[in-house]
Enzyme design. Structure first.
Site, mmCIF file in Angstrom:
data_model
loop_
_atom_site.group_PDB
_atom_site.id
_atom_site.type_symbol
_atom_site.label_atom_id
_atom_site.label_comp_id
_atom_site.label_asym_id
_atom_site.label_seq_id
_atom_site.Cartn_x
_atom_site.Cartn_y
_atom_site.Cartn_z
ATOM 1 N N HIS A 1 -2.603 7.765 6.783
ATOM 2 C CA HIS A 1 -1.612 8.649 6.157
ATOM 3 C C HIS A 1 -2.270 9.931 5.632
ATOM 4 O O HIS A 1 -1.652 10.990 5.620
ATOM 5 C CB HIS A 1 -0.932 7.945 4.967
ATOM 6 C CG HIS A 1 0.209 7.046 5.366
ATOM 7 N ND1 HIS A 1 1.347 7.521 5.992
ATOM 8 C CD2 HIS A 1 0.406 5.717 5.201
ATOM 9 C CE1 HIS A 1 2.185 6.508 6.199
ATOM 10 N NE2 HIS A 1 1.634 5.395 5.734
ATOM 11 N N GLN B 1 2.898 10.122 1.294
ATOM 12 C CA GLN B 1 4.196 9.451 1.466
ATOM 13 C C GLN B 1 5.184 9.806 0.361
ATOM 14 O O GLN B 1 6.375 9.515 0.470
ATOM 15 C CB GLN B 1 4.018 7.926 1.481
ATOM 16 C CG GLN B 1 3.403 7.398 2.749
ATOM 17 C CD GLN B 1 3.318 5.885 2.712
ATOM 18 O OE1 GLN B 1 2.361 5.337 2.193
ATOM 19 N NE2 GLN B 1 4.322 5.215 3.250
ATOM 20 N N HIS C 1 -4.552 1.477 7.383
ATOM 21 C CA HIS C 1 -3.202 2.025 7.529
ATOM 22 C C HIS C 1 -2.998 3.210 6.569
ATOM 23 O O HIS C 1 -2.523 4.273 6.975
ATOM 24 C CB HIS C 1 -2.184 0.913 7.251
ATOM 25 C CG HIS C 1 -0.757 1.365 7.248
ATOM 26 N ND1 HIS C 1 0.157 0.950 8.192
ATOM 27 C CD2 HIS C 1 -0.071 2.188 6.416
ATOM 28 C CE1 HIS C 1 1.324 1.514 7.941
ATOM 29 N NE2 HIS C 1 1.220 2.262 6.862
ATOM 30 N N GLU C 2 -3.383 3.018 5.297
ATOM 31 C CA GLU C 2 -3.192 4.072 4.290
ATOM 32 C C GLU C 2 -4.094 5.272 4.560
ATOM 33 O O GLU C 2 -3.700 6.415 4.355
ATOM 34 C CB GLU C 2 -3.450 3.533 2.871
ATOM 35 C CG GLU C 2 -2.579 2.357 2.449
ATOM 36 C CD GLU C 2 -1.098 2.564 2.717
ATOM 37 O OE1 GLU C 2 -0.628 3.721 2.682
ATOM 38 O OE2 GLU C 2 -0.402 1.568 2.976
ATOM 39 N N CYS D 1 5.718 -0.035 7.345
ATOM 40 C CA CYS D 1 5.380 1.128 6.519
ATOM 41 C C CYS D 1 6.595 1.475 5.661
ATOM 42 O O CYS D 1 7.713 1.477 6.151
ATOM 43 C CB CYS D 1 5.027 2.297 7.437
ATOM 44 S SG CYS D 1 4.601 3.798 6.555
ATOM 45 N N LEU D 2 6.353 1.769 4.380
ATOM 46 C CA LEU D 2 7.472 2.113 3.486
ATOM 47 C C LEU D 2 8.189 3.381 3.952
ATOM 48 O O LEU D 2 9.343 3.589 3.620
ATOM 49 C CB LEU D 2 6.968 2.293 2.044
ATOM 50 C CG LEU D 2 6.504 1.015 1.331
ATOM 51 C CD1 LEU D 2 5.977 1.339 -0.062
ATOM 52 C CD2 LEU D 2 7.635 -0.011 1.235
ATOM 53 N N GLY E 1 0.837 -1.185 0.000
ATOM 54 C CA GLY E 1 0.000 0.000 0.000
ATOM 55 C C GLY E 1 0.878 1.243 0.000
ATOM 56 O O GLY E 1 2.011 1.197 0.498
HETATM 57 ZN ZN ZN Z 1 2.498 3.541 5.792
#
Ligand code: ZN
Length: 193
Positions: free
Chosen positions: A145, A54, A141-142, A97-98, A49
């Site tokens: 953000h 991000q 989660h996304e 998380c990236l 995701g």
């Molecule tokens: Zn994330």
């Protein structure tokens, strides 16, 4: 916006979240390009995701593919202007998380999610989905953000204490890398003069 790269914690850019996407915006070349770049970055980094903030794009957009591979790109989903309602029992699942590479921790969230979102179409169209399992988890989660929230904000004290040292180290590394960049720029400036 051509140089979209992943922004890492603790960069304040991640805390700015996103804003609503206008209907006319969704048909611009820039919008379509940015979305396609989001999918590319997500696949290149092995993520499942990625939210627009991000990569420093402050709009309410995220992409997911719980299979995590371009090979299964038909499973890729785009959510624009999402609105979610969570329900079901609370479940504890490990998340990463990236923007916080290499760090994982268990986060408690509701099991299911109802999501409404815009799709790119000539008529302004809104769709909805009811999901559970990994898809529900990634969506929640996304979605965070877009509000400038990270999974580390949702940890219990105990969970947070387990990754505290790693988070501090990442913050230190970020400062060092910024210092190096500034040094480099100064040198270039001196050369230019
Ligand atoms: Zn994330």
């Amino acid at each position: 916006m051509s140089n979209l790269e992943i922004v890492y914690n603790p960069d304040s850019i991640l805390r700015r979240g996103g804003r609503r996407v206008r209907a006319d915006e969704m048909h611009t070349e820039e919008f379509v390009e940015n979305v396609s770049r989001m999918f590319s970055i997500m696949y290149a980094r092995g993520g499942i995701g990625l939210a627009a903030p991000q990569i420093g794009w402050h709009v309410n957009v995220f992409v997911i593919n719980v299979r995590g591979r371009p090979l299964h790109s038909t499973h890729g989903l785009l959510f624009v202007n999402p609105k979610i309602t969570t329900y079901g029992k609370l479940v504890k699942i490990k998340e990463g998380c990236l923007s916080i590479p290499g760090i994982e921790a268990k986060v408690t969230r509701p099991e299911k999610v109802h999501i409404e979102y815009d799709i790119i179409s000539k008529d302004k169209e809104r769709r909805s989905l009811d999901v559970k399992g990994m898809t529900s988890r990634v969506i929640q989660h996304e979605y965070d953000h877009l509000d400038g929230r990270l999974f580390i904000d949702r940890l219990t004290k105990k969970e947070k204490s387990k990754i505290k040292q790693e988070l501090i180290q990442q913050a230190k590394n970020a400062i060092e890398s910024k210092k190096r960049k500034i040094k480099k720029l100064k040198k270039l400036e001196e050369k230019g003069n």
